[in-house]
Design an enzyme around this catalytic site. Structure first.
Site, PDB file in Angstrom:
ATOM      1  N   ASP A  88       0.795  -1.231   0.000  1.00  0.00           N
ATOM      2  CA  ASP A  88       0.000   0.000   0.000  1.00  0.00           C
ATOM      3  C   ASP A  88       0.825   1.278   0.000  1.00  0.00           C
ATOM      4  O   ASP A  88       1.967   1.315   0.452  1.00  0.00           O
ATOM      5  CB  ASP A  88      -0.891   0.035   1.247  1.00  0.00           C
ATOM      6  CG  ASP A  88      -2.139  -0.800   1.107  1.00  0.00           C
ATOM      7  OD1 ASP A  88      -2.145  -1.739   0.308  1.00  0.00           O
ATOM      8  OD2 ASP A  88      -3.111  -0.522   1.835  1.00  0.00           O
ATOM      9  N   ASP A  89       0.175   2.351  -0.460  1.00  0.00           N
ATOM     10  CA  ASP A  89       0.556   3.755  -0.266  1.00  0.00           C
ATOM     11  C   ASP A  89       1.642   4.252  -1.212  1.00  0.00           C
ATOM     12  O   ASP A  89       2.109   5.381  -1.056  1.00  0.00           O
ATOM     13  CB  ASP A  89       0.980   4.039   1.177  1.00  0.00           C
ATOM     14  CG  ASP A  89      -0.173   3.938   2.158  1.00  0.00           C
ATOM     15  OD1 ASP A  89      -1.304   3.655   1.714  1.00  0.00           O
ATOM     16  OD2 ASP A  89       0.056   4.108   3.373  1.00  0.00           O
ATOM     17  N   HIS A 139      -6.165   2.977  -4.468  1.00  0.00           N
ATOM     18  CA  HIS A 139      -6.189   3.329  -3.040  1.00  0.00           C
ATOM     19  C   HIS A 139      -6.672   4.766  -2.853  1.00  0.00           C
ATOM     20  O   HIS A 139      -6.282   5.427  -1.892  1.00  0.00           O
ATOM     21  CB  HIS A 139      -4.793   3.139  -2.453  1.00  0.00           C
ATOM     22  CG  HIS A 139      -4.757   2.903  -0.977  1.00  0.00           C
ATOM     23  ND1 HIS A 139      -5.790   2.318  -0.271  1.00  0.00           N
ATOM     24  CD2 HIS A 139      -3.791   3.166  -0.048  1.00  0.00           C
ATOM     25  CE1 HIS A 139      -5.455   2.228   1.002  1.00  0.00           C
ATOM     26  NE2 HIS A 139      -4.256   2.747   1.167  1.00  0.00           N
ATOM     27  N   HIS A 143      -5.652   9.376  -0.403  1.00  0.00           N
ATOM     28  CA  HIS A 143      -5.606   8.670   0.884  1.00  0.00           C
ATOM     29  C   HIS A 143      -6.269   9.455   2.016  1.00  0.00           C
ATOM     30  O   HIS A 143      -5.731   9.597   3.116  1.00  0.00           O
ATOM     31  CB  HIS A 143      -4.164   8.325   1.262  1.00  0.00           C
ATOM     32  CG  HIS A 143      -4.054   7.174   2.224  1.00  0.00           C
ATOM     33  ND1 HIS A 143      -4.090   7.329   3.594  1.00  0.00           N
ATOM     34  CD2 HIS A 143      -3.901   5.846   2.015  1.00  0.00           C
ATOM     35  CE1 HIS A 143      -3.957   6.154   4.180  1.00  0.00           C
ATOM     36  NE2 HIS A 143      -3.850   5.226   3.246  1.00  0.00           N
ATOM     37  N   HIS A 235       3.533  -2.000   3.191  1.00  0.00           N
ATOM     38  CA  HIS A 235       3.518  -0.653   2.612  1.00  0.00           C
ATOM     39  C   HIS A 235       4.839  -0.346   1.907  1.00  0.00           C
ATOM     40  O   HIS A 235       5.910  -0.710   2.409  1.00  0.00           O
ATOM     41  CB  HIS A 235       3.292   0.410   3.701  1.00  0.00           C
ATOM     42  CG  HIS A 235       1.943   0.314   4.356  1.00  0.00           C
ATOM     43  ND1 HIS A 235       1.641  -0.638   5.307  1.00  0.00           N
ATOM     44  CD2 HIS A 235       0.817   1.043   4.186  1.00  0.00           C
ATOM     45  CE1 HIS A 235       0.380  -0.482   5.700  1.00  0.00           C
ATOM     46  NE2 HIS A 235      -0.139   0.525   5.034  1.00  0.00           N
TER      47      HIS A 235
END
Length: 270
Positions: A88-89, A139, A143, A235
């Site tokens: 993620d991210d 995503h 965010h 991440h």
């Protein structure tokens, strides 16, 4: 990352009309693949639980018009000892290449949940991820972990524009999943994602690597008491991800030694 739930009754009252306008006849009460152990349950207050009377007797209530289930996927696809690694991210110019190198060395394909603005800024990294055979996940645009308390129109913009940003960075590469920031799903956001061909994606194992708890803590969290067909959260963005890279170097060979096969999160099955 986890977030603190805040009452949203007022939002639910004012958002109902917008929901109907945005989603038409789409149902919003899909059944999750597993009980919510990851924080990625519907966050808006006052919503009906999955499997409620709203879906009783309606065989289409758990799927969108695209055939994508509305329930949050937490299972790795496959018949048995399978595991899905999710990242993620990102993308991030420092950490994404290092994560890709570790995955490549261990012959692992993962699912990268990308933030739209970062995909827009680093399109070459999106293409590098896709070129290595990994899958792409939306995503959101930027965010916003409070988007479950925002109007449905805002949620829709975050979801659809985020998907468009990733698709523009890697033309022709499908974006098959949507993971809400902080796991902040709502029935509306799940339905919007599924109607756009993206399976709502949660996780079943969270080592909280984003908080940099130390390598031993990360390894302990991902190796102990693994659920069936786990979806594991890591991440590659949002800060110093050196502990994540180190953990993947240890964890991926360990999974192989335990007889696990690497796959992707379930997308079209409950």
């Amino acid at each position: 990352m986890g977030i603190t739930s805040i009452s949203a009754r007022r939002l639910r009252r004012t958002g109902s009309a917008a929901t109907a306008a945005v989603l038409g006849i789409l149902a919003v009460s899909g059944t999750p693949a597993l009980a919510a152990t990851d924080g990625s349950a519907d966050k808006a207050a006052g919503t009906k639980p999955s499997g409620s009377a709203a879906s009783a007797g309606n065989p289409g209530a758990g799927r969108s018009a695209t055939g994508i289930p509305l329930g949050i996927s937490r299972l790795a696809q496959g018949p048995g000892r399978d595991v899905a690694i999710t990242i993620d991210d990102g993308p991030d110019p420092r950490w994404t290449p290092q994560v890709l190198q570790v995955l490549r060395k261990n012959h692992v394909k993962a699912t990268f949940c990308m933030i739209g603005t970062k995909a827009q800024k680093y399109p070459e990294l999106v293409r590098a991820v896709a070129a290595d055979g990994h899958r792409l996940c939306n995503h959101s645009v930027d965010h916003d972990v409070t988007m479950d308390h925002k109007p449905v129109a805002f949620q829709k913009q975050q979801i659809l524009q985020g998907k468009a940003m990733i698709e523009k960075a890697a033309p022709g590469v499908p974006v098959g999943y949507y993971r809400a920031p902080g796991g902040a799903f709502t029935p509306d956001s799940r339905a919007i994602a599924a109607a756009s061909g993206m399976r709502p994606l949660g996780w079943s194992v969270d080592p909280k690597d984003w908080s940099r708890p130390g390598l031993p803590a990360i390894i302990s969290a991902v190796e102990e008491k693994l659920p069936q067909q786990p979806t594991v959260l890591f991440h590659d963005g949002g800060g110093d991800r050196s502990e994540t890279v180190a953990a993947l170097k240890e964890y991926l060979p360990w999974l192989t030694s335990q007889g696990y096969r690497f796959t992707f999160p379930a997308r079209t099955t409950p």
